[in-house]
Structure formats: C-alpha cells, structure tokens
Design a protein around this motif. Structure first.
Motif, mmCIF file in Angstrom:
data_model
loop_
_atom_site.group_PDB
_atom_site.id
_atom_site.type_symbol
_atom_site.label_atom_id
_atom_site.label_comp_id
_atom_site.label_asym_id
_atom_site.label_seq_id
_atom_site.Cartn_x
_atom_site.Cartn_y
_atom_site.Cartn_z
ATOM 1 N N ARG A 1 0.833 -1.218 0.000
ATOM 2 C CA ARG A 1 0.000 0.000 0.000
ATOM 3 C C ARG A 1 0.864 1.263 0.000
ATOM 4 O O ARG A 1 0.390 2.337 0.365
ATOM 5 C CB ARG A 1 -0.908 -0.013 1.236
ATOM 6 N N ASP A 2 2.094 1.148 -0.398
ATOM 7 C CA ASP A 2 3.049 2.252 -0.420
ATOM 8 C C ASP A 2 2.407 3.505 -1.029
ATOM 9 O O ASP A 2 1.889 3.474 -2.152
ATOM 10 C CB ASP A 2 4.268 1.840 -1.247
ATOM 11 N N PRO A 3 2.420 4.622 -0.307
ATOM 12 C CA PRO A 3 1.731 5.816 -0.803
ATOM 13 C C PRO A 3 2.355 6.454 -2.031
ATOM 14 O O PRO A 3 1.677 7.179 -2.776
ATOM 15 C CB PRO A 3 1.794 6.780 0.391
ATOM 16 N N ILE A 4 3.639 6.215 -2.274
ATOM 17 C CA ILE A 4 4.297 6.863 -3.415
ATOM 18 C C ILE A 4 3.869 6.236 -4.737
ATOM 19 O O ILE A 4 3.428 6.962 -5.652
ATOM 20 C CB ILE A 4 5.824 6.866 -3.227
ATOM 21 N N PRO A 5 3.958 4.911 -4.916
ATOM 22 C CA PRO A 5 3.421 4.334 -6.158
ATOM 23 C C PRO A 5 1.920 4.596 -6.324
ATOM 24 O O PRO A 5 1.434 4.741 -7.447
ATOM 25 C CB PRO A 5 3.688 2.837 -5.989
ATOM 26 N N ARG A 6 1.223 4.690 -5.213
ATOM 27 C CA ARG A 6 -0.227 4.935 -5.269
ATOM 28 C C ARG A 6 -0.516 6.294 -5.902
ATOM 29 O O ARG A 6 -1.353 6.404 -6.808
ATOM 30 C CB ARG A 6 -0.792 4.856 -3.848
ATOM 31 N N LEU A 7 0.172 7.336 -5.431
ATOM 32 C CA LEU A 7 -0.045 8.662 -6.003
ATOM 33 C C LEU A 7 0.489 8.727 -7.433
ATOM 34 O O LEU A 7 -0.132 9.336 -8.313
ATOM 35 C CB LEU A 7 0.625 9.734 -5.151
ATOM 36 N N THR A 8 1.626 8.096 -7.686
ATOM 37 C CA THR A 8 2.193 8.087 -9.032
ATOM 38 C C THR A 8 1.202 7.500 -10.034
ATOM 39 O O THR A 8 0.955 8.075 -11.108
ATOM 40 C CB THR A 8 3.497 7.280 -9.059
ATOM 41 N N ALA A 9 0.610 6.366 -9.676
ATOM 42 C CA ALA A 9 -0.352 5.717 -10.569
ATOM 43 C C ALA A 9 -1.564 6.614 -10.806
ATOM 44 O O ALA A 9 -2.095 6.682 -11.926
ATOM 45 C CB ALA A 9 -0.786 4.378 -9.972
ATOM 46 N N GLU A 10 -1.997 7.316 -9.774
ATOM 47 C CA GLU A 10 -3.149 8.208 -9.901
ATOM 48 C C GLU A 10 -2.848 9.358 -10.868
ATOM 49 O O GLU A 10 -3.667 9.721 -11.710
ATOM 50 C CB GLU A 10 -3.528 8.760 -8.529
ATOM 51 N N LEU A 11 -1.647 9.932 -10.747
ATOM 52 C CA LEU A 11 -1.272 11.045 -11.618
ATOM 53 C C LEU A 11 -1.126 10.587 -13.071
ATOM 54 O O LEU A 11 -1.519 11.305 -14.001
ATOM 55 C CB LEU A 11 0.032 11.678 -11.123
ATOM 56 N N VAL A 12 -0.575 9.402 -13.258
ATOM 57 C CA VAL A 12 -0.437 8.857 -14.616
ATOM 58 C C VAL A 12 -1.808 8.579 -15.211
ATOM 59 O O VAL A 12 -2.090 8.908 -16.374
ATOM 60 C CB VAL A 12 0.434 7.584 -14.590
#
Length: 339
Positions: free
Chosen positions: A275-286
């Motif tokens: 649930r790492d927040p960094i890949p989570r936000l990255t995927a959302e922005l992409v």
C-alpha cells in the motif's frame, strides 16, 4: 469518512493539477532522505538514535500542503518528514542531524530536536506526546493575538495514552483553539502493538468525550489525508475549534536505526508495503494524464540529486566549536541568585 460530534464540515477535493505533482515531489524527497539515515548512522555521521519514517510520508505531506507557511507544527522523535514537508531545506536539516554548525539549531538539536522558526516548525521532540502541549500553546497564542494561524500537533498512537493528550484536548475544546491533532497510528508504540495497548482500537473515539470532530483517514493515501486536513484547517482558521485526525499508516523500517524488529513478522510488513503511498499517487497522476514515464523518472532523479546535495553540504559543515556549548541556552542571572 468521519464522526462529527461538533457539526459537519466541508471536505475539499484534492487539487490534482495544482498539488498532485508537488505532493509526489515531497514524498519522493522524504523517502530518499529517510532511506539514507541507516547508512549515515553506520558511517558514524549520526550520533545517538534516529528514527526513519519510511512509509509514512503521505501523512506529513497531506497535512503540510493544507497549511500556510505561517501556520505552526509541533513534531515528534520521527519528525524529519514533517520538517521537509513544511519547507525545511534538506541540507540544513541533515547538517542538524549530523550535529554540524550549519544545521538549523547549530548542531545542538540533532535528529530529535530540530526547529525551523521561519517555516513555523516549533521543533521535533524526543518526549512522547510533548508536541501535543506545544501545538496547543501555539494555538492559544494565535487566538490571543487575534491571528488566524493554525497549529498542528503530530504524535503517534503511543502518545495518545499520555495524560497531556486529554488535558490539551479538553482545553482546546473549551476555548475553541485553532489546533489540529494528527495521530500517526503506525500500529506500534516502539515495539508494543496497538492492539495490546488500548481497550478500544478506535482511536477517534477519544475525541468524542470532548465534543471535538474527528476523522479516521487512510494514512497511506496523500489525497485522503489532504482532504481531512484541509477540512480541519478550515474549521480552525474560522474559529470553529480543534479537530482530531487519526491516520492509519505504517513504518516500513524499524522504530529506530538498528531495531531488531522481533516484534513483527515480514508478512505484515509486506502487506503494508503493498500500500506504499508513493506508487499509489504516481499511478493516480499517470491515470489522470498529469504525468508520463519521463516525468516519473524526473521526479526520482530530482529527489536523488537534492539529497546528494544535502549530504555534500552536511558533510562539509564543521562541528560546532566547543566555545558555543553554552550559547542559546537559558541561564539565570547568577548575581541575582547570589543575592
């Protein structure tokens, strides 16, 4: 999303085009900074304990981007992320952690006692729960001065059992102080699991007795943290009083550098890492078309470069001269004492 004993509030949406990339930049910077601390300690560059917050970046960033520069925060022993998110320069912060003269406190505060007045950072603090009283006092000062500044107390799930938590929330409720209490529930008070330390694991219930609005928020989702923080800041700034936010999060590394971590198993850590927040936000922005692969790589390279520069600055900085040991320390008038 929340219990609202003190009335409903409007929660704003996360402004992805404006703040999404900024939030990702900050989280990447914090991750790179915190991930190097163990190596610095092993190299003898850090004396004493230091407490990385790898995995908890979304709480610090989600709250900080909802604040103004002149709003204040009071932090914990695990406070580097809060400082960086609020605007501290990585080089001067790392110099402080190294105990060097170019650090924010001249190298005297170290990892657990760093303050940055121009950015409203009232200090990290090695005393469990101390941030709660400091932020409450800062909120009272703003109110008495007629200012619309708000103050934030960051603290962990272990600190929520301290008496100062209840004393401060009671006063804040009575006086409608502009303060936000942010409990970073990373599931452990050092090595003690939350489930073994509280009778009621719903920590938001603690605020109900004081009539304070409280939100349970996913601390691994920076957008969710921002929405809750923005709502709480809006209440505080308009004289509606305090809010408690309980952000469920997790530290991927040990309580401190060198922690054996015998109190938790690797499967638990892996579940939270998923649930790492960094890949989570990255995927959302992409997904929203706000970033492409090149931009993602640019963010990663920029974070590495910033921390490389911070390390170079901190290593070059000299140790404080011995003659400065008693400067910046309160000392009573010895002549007055003699009389």
């Amino acid at each position: 999303m929340a219990n609202h004993p003190g009335g409903t509030t409007v929660v704003t949406d996360f402004p992805y085009p404006r703040l999404g990339r900024h939030a990702l930049d900050l989280m990447r910077l914090i991750r790179e900074f915190e991930s190097r601390l163990a190596g610095y300690a092993a190299a003898g560059l850090i004396r004493g304990s230091t407490h990385p917050g790898v995995g908890m970046e979304a709480v610090a960033v989600g709250v900080a981007i909802a604040l103004r520069t002149d709003d204040t925060i009071a932090s914990t022993h695990r406070g580097h992320a809060h400082c960086l998110a609020k605007g501290a320069e990585p080089g001067r912060l790392l110099a402080e952690i190294f105990g060097r003269s170019d650090g924010y406190c001249g190298g005297k505060g170290g990892s657990m006692h760093a303050g940055v007045a121009p950015h409203g950072i009232l200090g990290t603090n090695g005393i469990v729960g101390a941030s709660i009283g400091v932020a409450t006092g800062a909120a009272l000062a703003a109110q008495l001065r007629g200012q619309d500044n708000v103050s934030v107390a960051f603290f962990g799930d272990g600190a929520i059992n301290q008496g100062i938590f209840h004393e401060s929330l009671n006063l804040a409720a009575i006086w409608s102080l502009p303060v936000i209490y942010v409990c970073e529930n990373n599931q452990y008070a050092q090595s003690a699991a939350l489930r073994d330390m509280v009778a009621n694991p719903d920590l938001t219930a603690r605020a109900n007795a004081y009539g304070i609005p409280t939100h349970a928020v996913d601390g691994m989702d920076v957008a969710a943290v921002y929405r809750a923080a923005a709502s709480a800041v809006g209440r505080a700034r308009t004289g509606q009083g305090p809010t408690l936010l309980v952000a469920d999060t997790y530290r991927f590394l040990g309580h401190m550098v060198g922690d054996t971590e015998i109190y938790r198993d690797s499967a638990e850590v892996d579940r939270w890492r998923a649930r790492d927040p960094i890949p989570r936000l990255t995927a959302e922005l992409v997904e929203r078309g706000l970033m492409g692969p090149d931009a993602v790589e640019t963010v990663e390279r920029a974070a590495t470069q910033l921390v490389d520069q911070a390390e170079e600055f901190a290593r070059r900085s000299a140790a404080p001269p011995v003659a400065t040991a008693y400067l910046d320390v309160y000392q009573p008038d010895v002549h007055q004492e003699a009389r």
